[in-house]
Scaffold this motif. Structure first.
Motif, PDB file in Angstrom:
ATOM      1  N   SER A  94       1.554  11.908  -3.453  1.00 27.64           N
ATOM      2  CA  SER A  94       0.813  12.108  -2.209  1.00 27.64           C
ATOM      3  C   SER A  94      -0.196  13.219  -2.437  1.00 27.64           C
ATOM      4  N   LYS A 102       1.610   9.476   4.027  1.00 25.80           N
ATOM      5  CA  LYS A 102       2.074   8.284   3.336  1.00 25.80           C
ATOM      6  C   LYS A 102       2.352   8.594   1.872  1.00 25.80           C
TER       7      LYS A 102
ATOM      8  N   PHE B  34       9.412   6.176   9.573  1.00 27.26           N
ATOM      9  CA  PHE B  34       8.655   5.269   8.722  1.00 27.26           C
ATOM     10  C   PHE B  34       9.445   3.977   8.479  1.00 27.26           C
ATOM     11  N   TYR B  36       9.225   1.267   5.290  1.00 25.30           N
ATOM     12  CA  TYR B  36       8.642   0.877   4.012  1.00 25.30           C
ATOM     13  C   TYR B  36       9.174  -0.502   3.645  1.00 25.30           C
ATOM     14  N   LEU B  46       4.201   1.484   2.368  1.00 24.50           N
ATOM     15  CA  LEU B  46       4.316   1.866   3.770  1.00 24.50           C
ATOM     16  C   LEU B  46       3.912   0.697   4.659  1.00 24.50           C
ATOM     17  N   LYS B  49       4.285   3.758  10.611  1.00 23.96           N
ATOM     18  CA  LYS B  49       4.912   5.054  10.824  1.00 23.96           C
ATOM     19  C   LYS B  49       4.714   5.509  12.262  1.00 23.96           C
TER      20      LYS B  49
END
Lengths: 114, 115
Positions: A94, A102, B34, B36, B46, B49
């Motif tokens: 990240s 994310k 989240f 995933y 992802l 979220k």
């Protein structure tokens, strides 16, 4: 964006050996986390590196160690392998490591310990 | 301590049927949540979220999830699934502690869409 790449994709080791897994972070990302995903379970946090320093660690013994390099690629090292270390190891990068950001995951390294 | 529980390990469903994948979390503080998705032989991606604001969040491929603070849930739904939705779905909560952030994942739900 080049994505997160991990090598090797598969690895077979025997108990007691040492292993090094590699991860190349997405371009521009300075934070990398490693996760262990055992069969039938969700990923578990191993540790996180930010600008070449370990800044967080999960509930894993010291024989799990890591490095992050100036180009932000990283390694996960596991010494004295045990049968329970058999798992998929995931690297995630990240851009800053903040909570709402994310994570970009690699496809993982499948480690089998015999 | 924060934890995430996914109530179903496997969910079989026929194509074009609706689906709900359940997720409950425990936390004493405000959380980021989240979902995933992991397709075969791929890393996690992802899906969506929840950070704050509207409790209903949507993804670009038709999934949606609703944050319910009173029930500490973040269930994932899709009104009509496709074969290509077959994958493993992970619910996760973000924990910030000791100066760093980590994700705590549930055990996953395997969605199998049949023709």
């Amino acid at each position: 964006e080049t994505g997160v790449t991990q090598s090797p994709t598969h690895l077979i080791k025997t108990r007691g050996q040492q292993v090094t897994l590699r991860c190349s972070s997405q371009s521009g990302h300075n934070t990398v986390s490693w996760y262990q995903q055992a069969l039938g379970q969700g990923p578990q946090f191993i540790f996180q590196y930010y600008r070449e320093e370990e800044n967080g660690r999960g509930n894993f013994p010291p024989r799990f160690s890591g490095l992050q390099f100036p180009n932000y690629s990283s390694e996960l090292n596991v010494n004295a392998l045990e049968l329970d270390d058999s798992a998929l190891y995931l690297c995630a990068s990240s851009s800053s490591g903040v909570a709402y950001e994310k994570l970009f995951f690699g496809s993982g390294t499948q480690l089998s310990v015999l | 301590a924060q934890s995430v529980t996914q109530l179903d390990s496997q969910v079989p469903v026929f194509e074009e049927a609706p689906v709900e994948l359940r997720c409950n979390y425990s936390s004493s503080v405000s959380v980021y949540l989240f979902w995933y998705v992991q397709y075969p032989n791929q890393g996690l991606q992802l899906l969506l979220k929840y950070l704050s604001g509207s409790t209903l969040v949507e993804s670009i491929n038709g999934f949606e999830a609703e944050f319910n603070k009173s029930q500490t849930s973040f269930h994932l739904r899709k009104p009509s699934v496709h074969i290509s939705d077959t994958a493993e779905y992970f619910c996760a909560v973000s924990l910030f502690s000791g100066g760093y952030n980590k994700l705590i994942f549930g055990a996953g739900t395997r969605l199998a869409v049949h023709p």
